[in-house]
Design a protein around this motif. Sequence first.
Motif, PDB file in Angstrom:
ATOM      1  N   UNK A 203       0.867  -1.188   0.000  1.00 16.66           N
ATOM      2  CA  UNK A 203       0.000   0.000   0.000  1.00 16.66           C
ATOM      3  C   UNK A 203       0.893   1.224   0.000  1.00 16.66           C
ATOM      4  N   UNK A 204       0.516   2.244  -0.761  1.00 21.42           N
ATOM      5  CA  UNK A 204       1.287   3.489  -0.768  1.00 21.42           C
ATOM      6  C   UNK A 204       0.359   4.680  -0.607  1.00 21.42           C
ATOM      7  N   UNK A 205       0.878   5.695   0.087  1.00 23.49           N
ATOM      8  CA  UNK A 205       0.113   6.919   0.363  1.00 23.49           C
ATOM      9  C   UNK A 205       0.965   8.109  -0.068  1.00 23.49           C
ATOM     10  N   UNK A 206       0.496   8.795  -1.105  1.00 19.94           N
ATOM     11  CA  UNK A 206       1.254   9.900  -1.692  1.00 19.94           C
ATOM     12  C   UNK A 206       0.386  11.147  -1.682  1.00 19.94           C
ATOM     13  N   UNK A 207       0.783  12.119  -0.908  1.00 17.59           N
ATOM     14  CA  UNK A 207       0.054  13.381  -0.891  1.00 17.59           C
ATOM     15  C   UNK A 207       0.877  14.471  -1.567  1.00 17.59           C
ATOM     16  N   UNK A 208       0.662  15.706  -1.186  1.00 14.93           N
ATOM     17  CA  UNK A 208       1.061  16.889  -1.943  1.00 14.93           C
ATOM     18  C   UNK A 208       2.483  16.807  -2.493  1.00 14.93           C
ATOM     19  N   UNK A 209       2.582  16.804  -3.823  1.00 17.16           N
ATOM     20  CA  UNK A 209       3.892  16.681  -4.468  1.00 17.16           C
ATOM     21  C   UNK A 209       3.783  16.942  -5.959  1.00 17.16           C
ATOM     22  N   UNK A 210       4.878  17.375  -6.529  1.00 15.13           N
ATOM     23  CA  UNK A 210       5.047  17.318  -7.973  1.00 15.13           C
ATOM     24  C   UNK A 210       5.563  15.920  -8.319  1.00 15.13           C
ATOM     25  N   UNK A 211       5.615  15.600  -9.601  1.00 15.23           N
ATOM     26  CA  UNK A 211       6.234  14.347 -10.018  1.00 15.23           C
ATOM     27  C   UNK A 211       7.703  14.351  -9.598  1.00 15.23           C
ATOM     28  N   UNK A 212       8.157  13.237  -9.048  1.00 15.04           N
ATOM     29  CA  UNK A 212       9.541  13.119  -8.600  1.00 15.04           C
ATOM     30  C   UNK A 212       9.861  11.643  -8.420  1.00 15.04           C
ATOM     31  N   UNK A 213      11.126  11.341  -8.158  1.00 18.23           N
ATOM     32  CA  UNK A 213      11.551   9.950  -7.990  1.00 18.23           C
ATOM     33  C   UNK A 213      10.829   9.284  -6.829  1.00 18.23           C
ATOM     34  N   UNK A 214      10.572  10.042  -5.762  1.00 15.87           N
ATOM     35  CA  UNK A 214       9.903   9.468  -4.599  1.00 15.87           C
ATOM     36  C   UNK A 214       8.523   8.939  -4.923  1.00 15.87           C
ATOM     37  N   UNK A 215       7.785   9.647  -5.764  1.00 12.58           N
ATOM     38  CA  UNK A 215       6.449   9.188  -6.158  1.00 12.58           C
ATOM     39  C   UNK A 215       6.547   7.845  -6.856  1.00 12.58           C
ATOM     40  N   UNK A 216       7.475   7.730  -7.793  1.00 14.41           N
ATOM     41  CA  UNK A 216       7.629   6.490  -8.559  1.00 14.41           C
ATOM     42  C   UNK A 216       8.041   5.327  -7.652  1.00 14.41           C
ATOM     43  N   UNK A 217       8.946   5.585  -6.719  1.00 13.83           N
ATOM     44  CA  UNK A 217       9.426   4.524  -5.824  1.00 13.83           C
ATOM     45  C   UNK A 217       8.324   4.055  -4.887  1.00 13.83           C
ATOM     46  N   UNK A 218       7.526   4.978  -4.392  1.00 14.07           N
ATOM     47  CA  UNK A 218       6.434   4.604  -3.498  1.00 14.07           C
ATOM     48  C   UNK A 218       5.381   3.767  -4.219  1.00 14.07           C
ATOM     49  N   UNK A 219       5.116   4.108  -5.470  1.00 11.56           N
ATOM     50  CA  UNK A 219       4.022   3.466  -6.207  1.00 11.56           C
ATOM     51  C   UNK A 219       4.393   2.120  -6.805  1.00 11.56           C
ATOM     52  N   UNK A 220       5.669   1.824  -6.928  1.00 17.15           N
ATOM     53  CA  UNK A 220       6.124   0.664  -7.702  1.00 17.15           C
ATOM     54  C   UNK A 220       5.447  -0.637  -7.262  1.00 17.15           C
ATOM     55  N   UNK A 221       4.551  -1.159  -8.096  1.00 15.10           N
ATOM     56  CA  UNK A 221       3.963  -2.474  -7.908  1.00 15.10           C
ATOM     57  C   UNK A 221       2.993  -2.625  -6.762  1.00 15.10           C
ATOM     58  N   UNK A 222       2.513  -1.537  -6.149  1.00 16.75           N
ATOM     59  CA  UNK A 222       1.661  -1.692  -4.974  1.00 16.75           C
ATOM     60  C   UNK A 222       0.268  -2.178  -5.366  1.00 16.75           C
ATOM     61  N   UNK A 223      -0.377  -2.834  -4.430  1.00 18.21           N
ATOM     62  CA  UNK A 223      -1.745  -3.297  -4.654  1.00 18.21           C
ATOM     63  C   UNK A 223      -2.737  -2.141  -4.613  1.00 18.21           C
ATOM     64  N   UNK A 224      -2.477  -1.146  -3.761  1.00 17.75           N
ATOM     65  CA  UNK A 224      -3.336   0.035  -3.694  1.00 17.75           C
ATOM     66  C   UNK A 224      -2.475   1.276  -3.563  1.00 17.75           C
TER      67      UNK A 224
END
Length: 306
Positions: A203-224
């Motif tokens: 599971x990943x939780x991504x709030x206020x941000x522009x596109x960046x490496x952190x967004x991609x790393x958090x989202x990689x392959x998560x179920x939600x």
Amino acid sequence: MPARELVVLGTASQAPTRHRSHNGYLLRWDREGLLFDPGEGTQRQLLFAGVASSAVTRICLTHFHGDHCLGVPGVVQRLSLDKVAHPVVAHYPASGAHWFARLRYATAFHEVAELREEPVADDGPVATGAFGTLSVRRLDHPVESFGYRLDEPDGRRMLPERLAAAGVTGPAVSRLARDGSIEVGGRTVRLDDVSAPRPGQSFAFVMDTRLCAGVEELAAGVDMLVIESTFLHPDADLAHSFGHLTAREAAEVAARAGVGTLVLTHFSQRYRDPLAFAAEAAEVFDGPVVVAADLMRIPVPPRRRR
């Protein structure tokens, strides 16, 4: 009640509306209850959702803008009012420790509950346990911000027909799972012989941000993936100037990352039609898209076989 679900408490961005409260998201994950970004009104939203304060085991703040943390005083005081017996851990950007101190002790109250502060300063794991590993990645926002990711370790699922064929029954099944092999009728039965890999959920939780490496790393392959989509893409320039994403950008991240279920939230009050966010996301992401609404309950999807 599902053992793992997201209880949506609020979905507005900077200003609440008549139909959307400030942010607030409770992730039920077995015995854990992770409360993400409790904005103003979260204590009352928990009541409307039928969630007791004792369900909260962790408070996870992404950053110190009001719509993501002004509910902290009410939640903290409610923990003590209800005499919550277990410790509650608070994670937040270490650079905002002075803000958290002000929120925690915003008014006088009789502090009974135990609140343990574990500030976040760098990318990496912040907690591990039976629930898995909770980690953070730095995001790109005008103030320091971190996104969160929860990963359950991979395991094994027993195959009943193979257990029966191997003569493994009753308490022997638990011993086999614990020890990796057991003796049955003079021969060795190994765990790999009677089980199959079971990928852990994520599971990943991504709030206020522009596109960046952190967004991609958090989202990689998560179920939600729960992710902000404050703006629609025609307003992309405005989104980027304030450090936010559009629904299209959030969906593009989900598509690249192989996300299972995409949950969009944190909507600007300038938009009246929530279906516009779903339509924009569906143009680039072909998986399930949920446009979050206050008091919605979203089950964590079943484990995918990878």
